[in-house]
Design an enzyme around this catalytic site. Sequence first.
Site, PDB file in Angstrom:
ATOM      1  N   LYS A   1       0.855  -1.193   0.000  1.00 33.51           N
ATOM      2  CA  LYS A   1       0.000   0.000   0.000  1.00 33.51           C
ATOM      3  C   LYS A   1       0.885   1.236   0.000  1.00 33.51           C
ATOM      4  CE  LYS A   1       0.847   1.293   4.458  1.00 33.51           C
ATOM      5  NZ  LYS A   1       1.564   2.545   4.835  1.00 33.51           N
TER       6      LYS A   1
ATOM      7  N   ASP B   1      -2.893  -1.737  10.018  1.00 34.84           N
ATOM      8  CA  ASP B   1      -2.905  -1.790   8.553  1.00 34.84           C
ATOM      9  C   ASP B   1      -3.409  -3.121   8.001  1.00 34.84           C
ATOM     10  OD1 ASP B   1      -1.872   0.745   8.477  1.00 34.84           O
ATOM     11  OD2 ASP B   1       0.164   0.154   7.918  1.00 34.84           O
TER      12      ASP B   1
END
Length: 302
Positions: free
Chosen positions: A10, A137
Amino acid sequence: MSVTVRVPAKVNVQLAVGAARADGFHDLANVFLAVGLYDEVTVTPADELRVTCAGPDAGQVPLDVTNLAARAALALAERYGRAADVHLHIAKDIPVAGGMAGGSADGAGALVACDALWGTGASRDELLEICAELGSDVPFSLVGGAALGTGRGERLTALEVGGAFHWVFAMAERGLSTPAVFREFDRLAEGRDIPDPVASRDLLDALAKGDADALAATLSNELQPAALSLFPELADTLAAGRAAGALATLVSGSGPTTAHLARDAASAAKIAEALTASGTCRSVRLASGPAPGATVIEGGGR
């Protein structure tokens, strides 16, 4: 029998950070975009829980129960009353300690793979609940695409993306500890009023339109000053990317990987070449986003 799951890296296109909470975490407005750099996690039945890893910087990956992949297997096994007797093999391609959620990706990948291997039939909400317990996350690594993360980043709202965004990622010579970067954020913020974190409406609109220029104008990372304080050389990498024609540059998450937004694939290739020649980074990678979240690519349940 084995199951292999592919999980993306990401980049944080916005990371707004609130003041430290009583539990030590920070409230965030964290706009995630999954990009096409992947780890693959393969789960195979074994006599006991075991973790192996291969790929770039694999030697930096812990192979004990502190690894998020191992913790994911243990959490799912405990929930369904079974032993976590599996061999977890991580084919590592996401930078290690690079601010791109490689460890979180491995946790989400192991969770999906174990669920498929064991046929537990866990719901999406159950898997996301376990992900949130594993780390801030990890839920986004499961869902991929683009999302706004609130709370400490674990509460997700899916976002619309109107097109592909092209990136060059520059890998630094050493890693940065996420807790250390947050501690430095707190030190730099001492004595200041920290506003509540809010997602940028202009940035969300830029994502929805697939407009790279508009996204470039709105990229932000409030952890970047802390990362640069601990790793000042990153400023040279950011400057080299801008000089090479990047629309915008920023530190990805807590760093030290830097992200350079390009207008298109051809521009990204030129930026990558210039960054390599600049001598300001260890290596470069090209990727575009959004990318899908954790996906079974081989094997299945029973």
